[in-house]
Design a protein around this motif. Structure first.
Motif, mmCIF file in Angstrom:
data_model
loop_
_atom_site.group_PDB
_atom_site.id
_atom_site.type_symbol
_atom_site.label_atom_id
_atom_site.label_comp_id
_atom_site.label_asym_id
_atom_site.label_seq_id
_atom_site.Cartn_x
_atom_site.Cartn_y
_atom_site.Cartn_z
ATOM 1 N N ARG A 40 0.840 -1.202 0.000
ATOM 2 C CA ARG A 40 0.000 0.000 0.000
ATOM 3 C C ARG A 40 0.864 1.236 0.000
ATOM 4 N N PRO A 41 0.612 2.209 -0.805
ATOM 5 C CA PRO A 41 -0.355 2.186 -1.891
ATOM 6 C C PRO A 41 0.131 1.279 -3.013
ATOM 7 N N GLY A 42 -0.789 0.882 -3.862
ATOM 8 C CA GLY A 42 -0.468 -0.021 -4.965
ATOM 9 C C GLY A 42 0.182 0.683 -6.146
ATOM 10 N N THR A 43 0.119 2.016 -6.164
ATOM 11 C CA THR A 43 0.764 2.826 -7.199
ATOM 12 C C THR A 43 1.652 3.841 -6.500
ATOM 13 N N ALA A 44 2.917 3.917 -6.919
ATOM 14 C CA ALA A 44 3.860 4.821 -6.258
ATOM 15 C C ALA A 44 4.843 5.387 -7.269
ATOM 16 N N LYS A 45 5.534 6.449 -6.849
ATOM 17 C CA LYS A 45 6.568 7.097 -7.665
ATOM 18 C C LYS A 45 7.929 6.732 -7.099
ATOM 19 N N PRO A 46 8.991 6.830 -7.895
ATOM 20 C CA PRO A 46 10.324 6.596 -7.347
ATOM 21 C C PRO A 46 10.586 7.520 -6.158
ATOM 22 N N GLY A 47 11.148 6.971 -5.094
ATOM 23 C CA GLY A 47 11.414 7.741 -3.882
ATOM 24 C C GLY A 47 10.276 7.762 -2.888
ATOM 25 N N GLN A 48 9.094 7.278 -3.277
ATOM 26 C CA GLN A 48 7.924 7.293 -2.394
ATOM 27 C C GLN A 48 7.962 6.109 -1.429
ATOM 28 N N LYS A 49 7.431 6.322 -0.217
ATOM 29 C CA LYS A 49 7.354 5.264 0.782
ATOM 30 C C LYS A 49 6.095 4.425 0.556
ATOM 31 N N VAL A 50 6.227 3.115 0.771
ATOM 32 C CA VAL A 50 5.111 2.183 0.711
ATOM 33 C C VAL A 50 5.203 1.273 1.931
ATOM 34 N N THR A 51 4.127 0.578 2.225
ATOM 35 C CA THR A 51 4.107 -0.378 3.328
ATOM 36 C C THR A 51 3.793 -1.760 2.779
ATOM 37 N N VAL A 52 4.635 -2.727 3.120
ATOM 38 C CA VAL A 52 4.419 -4.118 2.722
ATOM 39 C C VAL A 52 3.905 -4.844 3.960
ATOM 40 N N THR A 53 2.727 -5.468 3.853
ATOM 41 C CA THR A 53 2.125 -6.207 4.965
ATOM 42 C C THR A 53 2.206 -7.696 4.635
ATOM 43 N N GLU A 85 4.716 -5.890 9.272
ATOM 44 C CA GLU A 85 4.798 -4.796 8.313
ATOM 45 C C GLU A 85 6.253 -4.430 8.084
ATOM 46 N N VAL A 86 6.518 -4.019 6.852
ATOM 47 C CA VAL A 86 7.835 -3.537 6.481
ATOM 48 C C VAL A 86 7.635 -2.199 5.791
ATOM 49 N N SER A 87 8.272 -1.150 6.307
ATOM 50 C CA SER A 87 8.255 0.134 5.605
ATOM 51 C C SER A 87 9.322 0.047 4.525
ATOM 52 N N ALA A 88 8.986 0.523 3.341
ATOM 53 C CA ALA A 88 9.917 0.436 2.222
ATOM 54 C C ALA A 88 9.843 1.716 1.396
ATOM 55 N N THR A 89 10.873 1.938 0.601
ATOM 56 C CA THR A 89 10.924 3.085 -0.292
ATOM 57 C C THR A 89 11.192 2.575 -1.695
ATOM 58 N N VAL A 90 10.432 3.085 -2.667
ATOM 59 C CA VAL A 90 10.670 2.724 -4.063
ATOM 60 C C VAL A 90 12.017 3.330 -4.451
ATOM 61 N N LYS A 91 12.893 2.518 -5.006
ATOM 62 C CA LYS A 91 14.228 3.000 -5.382
ATOM 63 C C LYS A 91 14.104 4.152 -6.370
ATOM 64 N N LYS A 92 14.962 5.159 -6.199
ATOM 65 C CA LYS A 92 14.871 6.386 -6.993
ATOM 66 C C LYS A 92 15.111 6.167 -8.482
ATOM 67 N N ASN A 93 15.866 5.163 -8.849
ATOM 68 C CA ASN A 93 16.157 4.920 -10.260
ATOM 69 C C ASN A 93 15.175 3.957 -10.931
ATOM 70 N N THR A 94 14.065 3.645 -10.258
ATOM 71 C CA THR A 94 13.080 2.715 -10.805
ATOM 72 C C THR A 94 12.315 3.359 -11.960
ATOM 73 N N LYS A 95 12.270 2.656 -13.084
ATOM 74 C CA LYS A 95 11.553 3.155 -14.258
ATOM 75 C C LYS A 95 10.071 2.820 -14.133
ATOM 76 N N PRO A 96 9.204 3.624 -14.748
ATOM 77 C CA PRO A 96 7.766 3.319 -14.695
ATOM 78 C C PRO A 96 7.479 1.923 -15.238
ATOM 79 N N GLY A 97 6.553 1.258 -14.582
ATOM 80 C CA GLY A 97 6.157 -0.092 -14.985
ATOM 81 C C GLY A 97 5.491 -0.801 -13.824
ATOM 82 N N THR A 98 5.116 -2.051 -14.034
ATOM 83 C CA THR A 98 4.488 -2.858 -12.996
ATOM 84 C C THR A 98 5.493 -3.904 -12.537
#
Length: 144
Positions: A40-53, A85-98
């Motif tokens: 969560r959230p299921g859609t994120a930008k590079p550098g954004q925080k997400v939570t993995v449950t 729960e694990v707090s995570a960050t989308v890696k900054k160099n991640t290209k758009p995609g699923t």
């Protein structure tokens, strides 16, 4: 008649002993409600925080069982019984995609998709080759 009843009783007894032995030989696998992975959230930008449950009833969780190549995983925290729960960050160099986030619970691999979108404010280059020099507009006006 006695032989038929005796044979039926023996068959039932063998079945009652064989079924638990067959189940004991197979590794446990989670049922639908006994295990899950969620992002969560299921859609994120590079550098954004997400939570993995994570949930895997009856097995201790560890980060080695989470496969998330586009995430920088933080510390594993117990939320409630068997839920982590694990707090995570989308890696900054991640290209758009699923991308797939997977989690191993016993012999099952649970998967969840994470959609990474381009960050706002960064215009995407429209032209692959930039023109050089002045624009060629033709020979100009000629009088007849």
């Amino acid at each position: 008649m006695r032989r038929l009843v005796s044979a039926a009783a023996i068959a039932v007894g063998i079945g009652a002993v064989a079924a638990p032995l067959a189940n004991a030989a197979q590794p446990q696998q989670p049922d639908g409600g006994d295990a899950f992975v969620d992002v969560r959230p299921g859609t994120a930008k590079p550098g954004q925080k997400v939570t993995v449950t994570l949930l895997c009833v009856g097995q201790k969780e560890d980060l080695g069982k989470v496969s998330a190549p586009v995430l920088e995983l933080g510390a594993l925290k117990a939320k409630e019984s068997s839920v982590y729960e694990v707090s995570a960050t989308v890696k900054k160099n991640t290209k758009p995609g699923t991308y797939t986030i997977s989690y191993k619970c016993y012999d099952s691999v649970l998967k969840k998709s994470l959609k990474v979108v381009a960050p706002e404010g960064k215009p995407q280059q429209q032209v692959t080759v930039k023109p050089k020099g002045a624009a060629e507009t033709g020979g100009g006006f000629t009088a007849a």
